[in-house]
Design a protein around this motif. Structure first.
Motif, PDB file in Angstrom:
ATOM      1  N   LEU A  11     -23.839  20.796 -12.713  1.00  0.00           N
ATOM      2  CA  LEU A  11     -24.318  21.855 -13.698  1.00  0.00           C
ATOM      3  C   LEU A  11     -25.162  22.958 -13.011  1.00  0.00           C
ATOM      4  CD1 LEU A  11     -24.962  22.420 -16.749  1.00  0.00           C
ATOM      5  CD2 LEU A  11     -27.167  21.276 -16.692  1.00  0.00           C
ATOM      6  N   ALA A  12     -25.685  22.467 -11.980  1.00  0.00           N
ATOM      7  CA  ALA A  12     -26.617  23.479 -11.341  1.00  0.00           C
ATOM      8  C   ALA A  12     -25.493  24.331 -10.451  1.00  0.00           C
ATOM      9  CB  ALA A  12     -27.453  22.736 -10.036  1.00  0.00           C
ATOM     10  N   VAL A  13     -24.524  23.790 -10.057  1.00  0.00           N
ATOM     11  CA  VAL A  13     -23.664  24.589  -9.281  1.00  0.00           C
ATOM     12  C   VAL A  13     -22.949  25.571 -10.226  1.00  0.00           C
ATOM     13  CG1 VAL A  13     -21.260  24.702  -8.180  1.00  0.00           C
ATOM     14  CG2 VAL A  13     -22.879  23.166  -7.430  1.00  0.00           C
ATOM     15  N   GLY A  14     -22.746  25.374 -11.538  1.00  0.00           N
ATOM     16  CA  GLY A  14     -21.887  26.045 -12.591  1.00  0.00           C
ATOM     17  C   GLY A  14     -22.845  26.992 -13.036  1.00  0.00           C
ATOM     18  N   VAL A  15     -24.132  26.812 -13.179  1.00  0.00           N
ATOM     19  CA  VAL A  15     -25.114  27.904 -13.516  1.00  0.00           C
ATOM     20  C   VAL A  15     -25.184  28.700 -12.487  1.00  0.00           C
ATOM     21  CG1 VAL A  15     -27.744  28.285 -13.956  1.00  0.00           C
ATOM     22  CG2 VAL A  15     -26.225  26.690 -15.210  1.00  0.00           C
ATOM     23  N   GLY A  16     -25.437  28.490 -11.116  1.00  0.00           N
ATOM     24  CA  GLY A  16     -25.580  29.336  -9.842  1.00  0.00           C
ATOM     25  C   GLY A  16     -24.164  30.100 -10.052  1.00  0.00           C
ATOM     26  N   ALA A  17     -22.989  29.629 -10.027  1.00  0.00           N
ATOM     27  CA  ALA A  17     -21.879  30.384  -9.987  1.00  0.00           C
ATOM     28  C   ALA A  17     -21.783  31.492 -11.116  1.00  0.00           C
ATOM     29  CB  ALA A  17     -20.601  29.426 -10.032  1.00  0.00           C
ATOM     30  N   SER A  18     -22.224  31.146 -12.293  1.00  0.00           N
ATOM     31  CA  SER A  18     -22.287  32.058 -13.519  1.00  0.00           C
ATOM     32  C   SER A  18     -23.162  33.074 -13.157  1.00  0.00           C
ATOM     33  CB  SER A  18     -22.050  31.220 -14.616  1.00  0.00           C
ATOM     34  OG  SER A  18     -23.548  30.827 -14.862  1.00  0.00           O
ATOM     35  N   VAL A  20     -24.123  34.421 -10.254  1.00  0.00           N
ATOM     36  CA  VAL A  20     -23.739  35.158  -9.219  1.00  0.00           C
ATOM     37  C   VAL A  20     -22.325  36.131  -9.860  1.00  0.00           C
ATOM     38  CG1 VAL A  20     -22.234  35.363  -7.165  1.00  0.00           C
ATOM     39  CG2 VAL A  20     -24.251  33.649  -7.328  1.00  0.00           C
ATOM     40  N   TRP A  21     -21.549  35.644 -10.709  1.00  0.00           N
ATOM     41  CA  TRP A  21     -20.592  36.171 -11.243  1.00  0.00           C
ATOM     42  C   TRP A  21     -21.099  37.381 -12.359  1.00  0.00           C
ATOM     43  CZ3 TRP A  21     -17.992  36.673 -16.075  1.00  0.00           C
ATOM     44  CH2 TRP A  21     -16.733  37.345 -16.043  1.00  0.00           C
ATOM     45  N   LEU A  22     -22.002  37.070 -12.934  1.00  0.00           N
ATOM     46  CA  LEU A  22     -22.679  38.090 -13.995  1.00  0.00           C
ATOM     47  C   LEU A  22     -23.546  38.964 -13.438  1.00  0.00           C
ATOM     48  CD1 LEU A  22     -23.284  35.447 -16.895  1.00  0.00           C
ATOM     49  CD2 LEU A  22     -21.664  37.219 -16.857  1.00  0.00           C
ATOM     50  N   SER A  23     -23.883  38.885 -12.065  1.00  0.00           N
ATOM     51  CA  SER A  23     -24.870  39.998 -11.592  1.00  0.00           C
ATOM     52  C   SER A  23     -24.004  41.292 -11.500  1.00  0.00           C
ATOM     53  CB  SER A  23     -25.151  39.557 -10.188  1.00  0.00           C
ATOM     54  OG  SER A  23     -24.090  39.360  -9.165  1.00  0.00           O
ATOM     55  N   ASN A  24     -22.644  41.549 -11.434  1.00  0.00           N
ATOM     56  CA  ASN A  24     -22.127  42.613 -11.356  1.00  0.00           C
ATOM     57  C   ASN A  24     -21.983  42.945 -12.912  1.00  0.00           C
ATOM     58  OD1 ASN A  24     -21.587  42.320  -8.724  1.00  0.00           O
ATOM     59  ND2 ASN A  24     -19.755  41.280  -8.898  1.00  0.00           N
ATOM     60  N   LYS A  25     -22.061  44.276 -13.036  1.00  0.00           N
ATOM     61  CA  LYS A  25     -22.068  44.932 -14.433  1.00  0.00           C
ATOM     62  C   LYS A  25     -20.656  44.829 -14.956  1.00  0.00           C
ATOM     63  CE  LYS A  25     -23.735  48.685 -17.419  1.00  0.00           C
ATOM     64  NZ  LYS A  25     -24.557  49.499 -17.245  1.00  0.00           N
ATOM     65  N   PRO A  26     -19.279  45.031 -14.175  1.00  0.00           N
ATOM     66  CA  PRO A  26     -18.334  44.982 -14.834  1.00  0.00           C
ATOM     67  C   PRO A  26     -17.975  43.570 -15.309  1.00  0.00           C
ATOM     68  CG  PRO A  26     -18.017  46.192 -12.827  1.00  0.00           C
ATOM     69  CD  PRO A  26     -19.357  45.772 -12.838  1.00  0.00           C
ATOM     70  N   ASN A  27     -18.394  42.548 -14.438  1.00  0.00           N
ATOM     71  CA  ASN A  27     -18.232  41.140 -15.124  1.00  0.00           C
ATOM     72  C   ASN A  27     -18.925  40.799 -16.287  1.00  0.00           C
ATOM     73  OD1 ASN A  27     -16.566  40.736 -12.946  1.00  0.00           O
ATOM     74  ND2 ASN A  27     -18.056  39.867 -11.604  1.00  0.00           N
ATOM     75  N   ARG A  28     -20.166  41.368 -16.421  1.00  0.00           N
ATOM     76  CA  ARG A  28     -21.104  41.054 -17.479  1.00  0.00           C
ATOM     77  C   ARG A  28     -20.359  41.845 -19.030  1.00  0.00           C
ATOM     78  NH1 ARG A  28     -25.481  42.684 -14.325  1.00  0.00           N
ATOM     79  NH2 ARG A  28     -25.574  44.670 -15.048  1.00  0.00           N
ATOM     80  N   ILE A  29     -19.537  43.176 -18.525  1.00  0.00           N
ATOM     81  CA  ILE A  29     -18.763  43.674 -19.725  1.00  0.00           C
ATOM     82  C   ILE A  29     -17.823  42.955 -20.259  1.00  0.00           C
ATOM     83  CG2 ILE A  29     -17.718  45.682 -20.352  1.00  0.00           C
ATOM     84  CD1 ILE A  29     -19.651  47.271 -18.674  1.00  0.00           C
ATOM     85  N   LYS A  30     -16.977  42.261 -19.181  1.00  0.00           N
ATOM     86  CA  LYS A  30     -15.895  41.523 -19.348  1.00  0.00           C
ATOM     87  C   LYS A  30     -16.216  40.118 -20.294  1.00  0.00           C
ATOM     88  CE  LYS A  30     -13.317  42.437 -15.150  1.00  0.00           C
ATOM     89  NZ  LYS A  30     -12.877  42.010 -13.899  1.00  0.00           N
TER      90      LYS A  30
END
Length: 88
Positions: A11-18, A20-30
């Motif tokens: 769970l910690a790895v999943g939260v961390g990966a998400s 990091v992925w959501l730190s970019n604005k285009p990924n948040r929009i997606k």
């Protein structure tokens, strides 16, 4: 010796990966677009199921429906009788 990952570490790895992925604005929009579309697809099916409930006469009974009126009358008398017994 086998190492077994616990659910907490996964769970910690999943939260961390998400994160990091959501730190970019285009990924948040997606992600926002995906969740919005998913909500639009899921919510109508939920509303359709709730509208198909077998409610034929909800609210006000027909005045000539003796069985239903008798049931409503008995229900009202039960609560009045219960209240009177509590107060005495």
């Amino acid at each position: 010796m086998k190492r077994v990952l616990s659910m907490g570490s996964l769970l910690a790895v999943g939260v961390g990966a998400s994160a990091v992925w959501l730190s970019n604005k285009p990924n948040r929009i997606k992600a926002e677009t995906f969740l919005r579309d998913l909500k639009r697809k899921v919510m109508p099916t939920v509303y359709e199921k709730s509208e198909k409930l077998p409610i034929e006469k909800g609210g006000h009974p027909h005045p000539h429906d003796v069985e239903d009126n008798k049931m409503v009358d008995e229900g009202a008398m039960y609560s009045v009788k219960f209240y009177n017994e509590k107060m005495q």
